[in-house]
Design a protein around this motif. Structure first.
Motif, short mmCIF file in Angstrom:
data_model
loop_
_atom_site.label_atom_id
_atom_site.label_comp_id
_atom_site.label_asym_id
_atom_site.label_seq_id
_atom_site.Cartn_x
_atom_site.Cartn_y
_atom_site.Cartn_z
N ALA A 209 13.00 -124.54 -1.18
CA ALA A 209 13.07 -124.32 0.27
C ALA A 209 14.13 -123.29 0.62
O ALA A 209 13.93 -122.42 1.48
CB ALA A 209 13.34 -125.65 0.98
N GLU A 210 15.28 -123.37 -0.05
CA GLU A 210 16.34 -122.39 0.19
C GLU A 210 15.93 -121.00 -0.30
O GLU A 210 16.28 -119.99 0.31
CB GLU A 210 17.62 -122.85 -0.51
CG GLU A 210 18.81 -121.91 -0.35
CD GLU A 210 19.29 -121.74 1.08
OE1 GLU A 210 20.13 -120.84 1.32
OE2 GLU A 210 18.82 -122.49 1.97
N SER A 211 15.16 -120.95 -1.40
CA SER A 211 14.67 -119.67 -1.91
C SER A 211 13.77 -118.99 -0.89
O SER A 211 13.85 -117.77 -0.67
CB SER A 211 13.90 -119.88 -3.22
OG SER A 211 14.73 -120.41 -4.22
N ILE A 212 12.93 -119.76 -0.25
CA ILE A 212 12.04 -119.21 0.78
C ILE A 212 12.86 -118.66 1.94
O ILE A 212 12.59 -117.58 2.46
CB ILE A 212 11.05 -120.29 1.26
CG1 ILE A 212 10.09 -120.66 0.12
CG2 ILE A 212 10.28 -119.81 2.49
CD1 ILE A 212 9.21 -121.86 0.44
N ARG A 213 13.91 -119.40 2.33
CA ARG A 213 14.76 -118.93 3.42
C ARG A 213 15.46 -117.63 3.04
O ARG A 213 15.55 -116.70 3.85
CB ARG A 213 15.81 -120.00 3.76
CG ARG A 213 16.62 -119.69 5.02
CD ARG A 213 17.83 -120.60 5.16
NE ARG A 213 18.84 -120.29 4.18
CZ ARG A 213 19.70 -119.25 4.28
NH1 ARG A 213 19.64 -118.45 5.34
NH2 ARG A 213 20.59 -119.04 3.35
N LEU A 214 15.94 -117.55 1.80
CA LEU A 214 16.63 -116.35 1.34
C LEU A 214 15.68 -115.16 1.27
O LEU A 214 16.02 -114.05 1.69
CB LEU A 214 17.26 -116.59 -0.04
CG LEU A 214 18.52 -117.46 -0.06
CD1 LEU A 214 18.81 -117.94 -1.48
CD2 LEU A 214 19.71 -116.69 0.49
N LEU A 215 14.48 -115.39 0.75
CA LEU A 215 13.51 -114.30 0.65
C LEU A 215 13.11 -113.80 2.04
O LEU A 215 12.94 -112.60 2.25
CB LEU A 215 12.27 -114.77 -0.13
CG LEU A 215 12.50 -115.01 -1.63
CD1 LEU A 215 11.27 -115.65 -2.27
CD2 LEU A 215 12.83 -113.69 -2.35
N ASP A 216 12.98 -114.73 2.96
CA ASP A 216 12.69 -114.34 4.34
C ASP A 216 13.85 -113.55 4.93
O ASP A 216 13.66 -112.55 5.63
CB ASP A 216 12.41 -115.60 5.17
CG ASP A 216 12.05 -115.26 6.61
OD1 ASP A 216 10.97 -114.70 6.83
OD2 ASP A 216 12.88 -115.56 7.50
N ARG A 217 15.09 -113.98 4.61
CA ARG A 217 16.28 -113.31 5.15
C ARG A 217 16.40 -111.87 4.65
O ARG A 217 16.85 -110.99 5.39
CB ARG A 217 17.53 -114.10 4.75
CG ARG A 217 18.85 -113.45 5.20
CD ARG A 217 18.96 -113.46 6.71
NE ARG A 217 20.16 -112.80 7.17
CZ ARG A 217 20.28 -111.49 7.37
NH1 ARG A 217 19.24 -110.70 7.13
NH2 ARG A 217 21.40 -110.96 7.82
N VAL A 218 15.98 -111.61 3.42
CA VAL A 218 16.09 -110.25 2.88
C VAL A 218 14.85 -109.41 3.18
O VAL A 218 14.73 -108.27 2.70
CB VAL A 218 16.37 -110.26 1.36
CG1 VAL A 218 17.69 -110.95 1.07
CG2 VAL A 218 15.23 -110.89 0.59
N GLY A 219 13.92 -109.96 3.97
CA GLY A 219 12.82 -109.14 4.45
C GLY A 219 11.53 -109.20 3.67
O GLY A 219 10.71 -108.27 3.76
N ILE A 220 11.31 -110.27 2.90
CA ILE A 220 10.03 -110.44 2.20
C ILE A 220 9.05 -111.10 3.15
O ILE A 220 9.25 -112.25 3.56
CB ILE A 220 10.19 -111.29 0.92
CG1 ILE A 220 11.15 -110.60 -0.07
CG2 ILE A 220 8.84 -111.53 0.26
CD1 ILE A 220 10.68 -109.27 -0.58
#
Length: 331
Positions: free
Chosen positions: A128-139
């Motif tokens: 879940a945190e990985s998804i948040r991070l990927l979204d934060r960096v613009g994926i």
């Protein structure tokens, strides 16, 4: 407040021809929230310096000096303790994301790995945190693409994924080694803006390594110029860019393309070739390529001269540099 204090760092690497002096007596500091730019040609020691900070040097490398993170000497730590620092308190964005990412593992798993290792998260929480991070960096569509493999992303997207991995645990120090290599100008700008925002947002210290002077000018508060494993000039970025002083620094600046360069004209070049790290002269590493070279330059280590507060130049011929126009440069 100083976060990283590097003092007299020297790294010698074993080669078939003998010991290569990859880094020689390099010293610098980085405060929290500060960006230090490290520039120079390929082979000048930039990436080896970064590998030393991460404790990732070749097994037989000879290392001396001190690397202190919040007062703790990294060079004195056993490998087990270093593993607790990497990806946790020190994050790194590698030069080539396709080799930094494991091609046989899904990107979500790779971003989640440091969270599970260092934060003790469960698999579901880390994902879940990985998804948040990927979204934060613009994926885009991060929740759907978290199960994709590295080859299913573009070069710019892969670089964003490596940024997410480096930032997963909220490191104190972020090392970005040529983070925009092989990216087009638009993507390069986006990546650099993203790094700048995240550093400011999290109050990290950033070591930005690049051969691109424009990237350093736009992103670093201080700059350090390396040549032949040595720091030849350092200071506030505004001072170094306004008044480059060392002959090598002046050579780099003179070789930059300009909008005012005549069409079909040739850019100035630095005379000679970069010496082999095994055969560096015992004196100034730039001796022989500099137009101001005298016999003493080949044998005597140049002094560290402060041309103004905080602006340091390693040269014994500063009083004579003005005689050579342009210094050390040949069209």
């Amino acid at each position: 407040m100083t976060l990283l204090d590097v003092h007299q760092l020297t790294v010698r690497l074993h080669t078939p021809r003998g010991l290569a002096n990859a880094v020689l007596n390099v010293s610098f500091q980085i405060a929290r929230g500060e960006t230090l730019g490290l520039v120079g040609e390929s082979g000048c020691g930039k990436s080896i310096t970064a590998m030393a900070l991460m404790g990732l040097l070749p097994e037989r490398a000879q290392v001396s000096g001190h690397i202190r993170l919040d007062g703790q000497d990294i060079l004195a730590l056993p490998e087990r303790a270093l593993c607790q620092l990497r990806g946790n308190r020190i994050g790194m964005i590698f030069q080539e994301p396709m080799t930094a990412l494991n091609p046989v593992h899904r990107v979500g798993r790779q971003v989640a790995e440091p969270l599970r290792l260092h934060r003790g998260m469960s698999a579901d929480a880390a994902l879940a945190e990985s998804i948040r991070l990927l979204d934060r960096v613009g994926i885009d569509n991060a929740a759907r693409r978290v199960d994709a493999y590295p080859h299913q992303f573009s070069g710019g997207q892969r670089q964003r994924i490596t940024i997410a991995m480096a930032l997963a645990c909220g490191p104190d120090l972020l090392i970005a080694d040529e983070p925009t290599t092989a990216l087009d100008v638009t993507v390069q700008k986006q990546i650099l803006e993203l790094i700048r925002e995240l550093v400011a947002e999290r109050g990290m210290a950033l070591l930005l390594i690049s051969h691109d002077l424009g990237v350093i000018a736009q992103n670093a508060q201080r700059v350090m110029v390396m040549y032949g494993g040595n720091v030849v000039e350092s200071g506030a970025a505004r001072d170094v860019f306004a008044q480059p002083t060392h002959p090598y620094t002046r050579g780099l600046f003179a070789a930059r393309p300009s909008l005012h360069t005549a069409r079909g004209g040739r850019l100035p070049t630095i005379a000679g070739t970069v010496p082999d790290l095994i055969d560096l002269p015992p004196g100034c590493p730039f001796a022989g390529r500099c137009a101001a070279t005298v016999p003493d330059c080949h044998t005597n280590v140049p002094p560290q001269v402060a041309t103004q507060p905080g602006h340091i130049v390693a040269c014994s011929r500063l009083d004579h540099i003005g005689e050579f126009l342009p210094t050390g440069i040949r069209a």
